[in-house]
Design a protein around this motif. Structure first.
Motif, PDB file in Angstrom:
ATOM      1  N   GLN A   1      -8.154  -1.289  -3.536  1.00 30.77           N
ATOM      2  CA  GLN A   1      -6.722  -0.573  -3.426  1.00 30.77           C
ATOM      3  C   GLN A   1      -6.256  -0.775  -4.854  1.00 30.77           C
ATOM      4  N   TYR A   2      -6.640   0.101  -5.783  1.00 27.59           N
ATOM      5  CA  TYR A   2      -6.603   0.123  -7.405  1.00 27.59           C
ATOM      6  C   TYR A   2      -5.136   0.476  -7.637  1.00 27.59           C
ATOM      7  N   GLU A   3      -4.719   1.651  -6.653  1.00 25.76           N
ATOM      8  CA  GLU A   3      -3.185   2.164  -7.198  1.00 25.76           C
ATOM      9  C   GLU A   3      -2.456   1.218  -6.475  1.00 25.76           C
ATOM     10  N   GLU A   4      -2.436   0.602  -5.510  1.00 28.77           N
ATOM     11  CA  GLU A   4      -1.438  -0.494  -4.962  1.00 28.77           C
ATOM     12  C   GLU A   4      -1.486  -1.742  -5.925  1.00 28.77           C
ATOM     13  N   MET A   5      -2.648  -1.981  -6.507  1.00 22.56           N
ATOM     14  CA  MET A   5      -2.650  -3.043  -7.748  1.00 22.56           C
ATOM     15  C   MET A   5      -1.890  -2.830  -8.939  1.00 22.56           C
ATOM     16  N   ASN A   6      -2.153  -1.501  -9.310  1.00 20.98           N
ATOM     17  CA  ASN A   6      -1.388  -0.840 -10.533  1.00 20.98           C
ATOM     18  C   ASN A   6       0.234  -0.975 -10.252  1.00 20.98           C
ATOM     19  N   GLU A   7       0.735  -0.500  -9.113  1.00 24.41           N
ATOM     20  CA  GLU A   7       1.923  -0.625  -8.620  1.00 24.41           C
ATOM     21  C   GLU A   7       2.400  -2.205  -8.550  1.00 24.41           C
ATOM     22  N   ILE A   8       1.635  -2.929  -8.472  1.00 18.63           N
ATOM     23  CA  ILE A   8       2.048  -4.366  -8.587  1.00 18.63           C
ATOM     24  C   ILE A   8       2.378  -4.717  -9.995  1.00 18.63           C
TER      25      ILE A   8
ATOM     26  N   GLU B   1       2.998  -2.723 -12.476  1.00 24.16           N
ATOM     27  CA  GLU B   1       4.266  -1.747 -13.186  1.00 24.16           C
ATOM     28  C   GLU B   1       5.471  -2.515 -12.990  1.00 24.16           C
ATOM     29  N   LYS B   2       5.589  -3.215 -11.880  1.00 22.16           N
ATOM     30  CA  LYS B   2       7.041  -3.881 -11.337  1.00 22.16           C
ATOM     31  C   LYS B   2       7.162  -5.078 -12.227  1.00 22.16           C
TER      32      LYS B   2
END
Length: 453
Positions: free
Chosen positions: A22-29, A31-32
């Protein structure tokens, strides 16, 4: 509030995202997160997960995270993402961070990276790498705003709006002439308060305090102690503005200079941290310790020369560690005072004389007090007044010698353009051990007949 438990939970969450792809969710983590928190997660990850994380994180995120990683982890990161992605990350880094990193970057990779940069940027980076590590040239950034003195306030404000994202700081606007030489500055506050039709030449501060590219880090720190700067302009030897040192850089200077002096005072390497491998740490510590080892042999030879004296008066051995330790302590205290003073102000012969005279009186008062106390203790313990005289007199003289050595040695090093902090605590202590033993046993030999009665 961020706690260790929260950090662990977030690290586990990142591992879970990696395993489930789940790489998109990981990037979102990420980015915050702030850069420091990103770095904390990366460093807490097991080795087997780091490569996957680096491969799937965005270049901008990696560039932000790299600012809070130590150099070992920065190089590890670049080596694992591959040359193409590494170059994209490097291109996003601030020039001051980039400069420090590229000094350790493999030469072949560095040439490839510079070849892919714009000519002006590549030329600037090459120049920065050539500057000494502790100079203003290696600490500055080229992201600043400069402007002509003959523009109006309204035009200056418009230029700030255009270049604000490019510049590291907009608190000050640097004024340059047609040749690029720094001739003044205007604060953003003054621009806002001034009439919009006013010409910058009429409101700019003309007596600008700045540094040249060759100014040493210690001198920059000295300026910071006298003036409240949020940024510091940097010029070349011809007065042309080439960069600025930002507030963040100034904080780094203070940290590095303090760390540098502390490691020298303790005779360790500034390149050793929590992540340094045992073998590397040992190699970096050994040179000083080997030097001190051989100097310490002198102490052993002194004791052996007075072996007969010790055999006749065994009580003398009891006070040896005390006298040597006290002498080393007072020498280290004086060393710390002198090194701090040299960092804060320029000195002349008058200042040196006043310092030596003050330290002499300080050592005399300390010596008389401690010498009197230990002489009373020695007399009560052995019932021999001459033992008290020997021990008390020796402590008095060695405290004076130790204090003066801790004062004079860094001053001599400073005179010969050497860093006075290299007169490290262990070195002063070892030298003072020799002084104290010679003094102690010499005085004891004079009173030997009285001591054995």
């Amino acid at each position: 509030m961020i706690t260790k438990k929260i950090d662990e939970e977030e690290t586990l969450l990142v591992i879970e995202k990696l395993k489930s792809e789940q790489y998109e969710e990981m990037n979102e983590i990420f980015e915050k997160k702030r850069p420091f928190d990103m770095a904390a997660i990366f460093q807490s990850l097991p080795e087997r997960h780091r490569a996957a994380l680096l491969h799937h994180l965005e270049e901008s995120t990696l560039a932000s995270m790299m600012q809070k990683l130590n150099q070992t982890h920065q190089l590890e990161l670049l080596s694992k993402v591959g040359p193409e992605k590494a170059n994209k990350i490097l291109a996003l880094l601030d020039t001051s961070v980039l400069n420090t990193l590229l000094r350790k970057y493999p030469k072949a990779d560095l040439e490839v990276f510079l070849a892919e940069m714009e000519e002006n940027d590549a030329s600037y980076i090459k120049k920065m790498i050539e500057y000494p590590v502790d100079s203003a040239g290696s600490l500055m950034t080229n992201r600043y705003i400069s402007i002509s003195a003959f523009l109006s306030v309204a035009e200056a404000i418009e230029k700030i709006k255009t270049l604000a994202l490019y510049s590291e700081s907009i608190n000050h606007l640097y004024i340059v002439d047609d040749l690029g030489k720094l001739i003044g500055l205007v604060s953003y506050r003054d621009l806002i308060l001034a009439d919009r039709s006013e010409i910058l030449n009429n409101i700019m501060l003309k007596q600008v305090i700045g540094v040249t590219v060759s100014t040493k880090r210690a001198e920059i720190l000295r300026l910071l102690k006298h003036y409240d700067f949020s940024a510091l302009p940097v010029t070349n030897d011809d007065g042309v503005l080439v960069g600025m040192i930002t507030f963040d850089d100034m904080v780094e200077i203070i940290i590095h200079e303090t760390s540098d002096d502390y490691t020298k005072l303790s005779a360790t390497s500034k390149e050793i941290d929590f992540d340094t491998k045992p073998f590397t740490a040992a190699i970096r510590r050994l040179p000083w310790l080997i030097i001190l080892l051989f100097i310490g042999l002198v102490s052993g030879s002194i004791i052996s020369n007075f072996e007969a004296t010790l055999e006749k008066v065994v009580a003398l051995a009891f006070f040896m560690p005390l006298i040597a330790g006290m002498t080393g302590n007072t020498g280290t205290q004086s060393l710390a005072v002198v090194v701090r003073g040299l960092a804060e102000k320029d000195i002349d012969s008058k200042t040196v004389f006043k310092l030596l005279l003050r330290e002499f009186w300080v050592s005399l008062m300390i010596g008389v007090t401690c010498g009197f106390l230990i002489s009373i203790i020695a007399f009560i313990w052995q019932g021999n007044v001459y033992l008290g005289v020997v021990v008390g007199g020796s402590l008095l003289l060695t405290l004076i010698l130790g204090t003066m050595a801790g004062t004079v040695i860094p001053l001599i090093l400073y005179k010969f353009k050497l860093d006075p902090a290299v007169a490290s605590g262990p070195l002063i202590t070892t030298v003072n051990d020799i002084f104290s033993l010679i003094t102690y046993f010499t005085i004891a030999s004079w009173f030997l007949n009285k001591l054995i009665q």
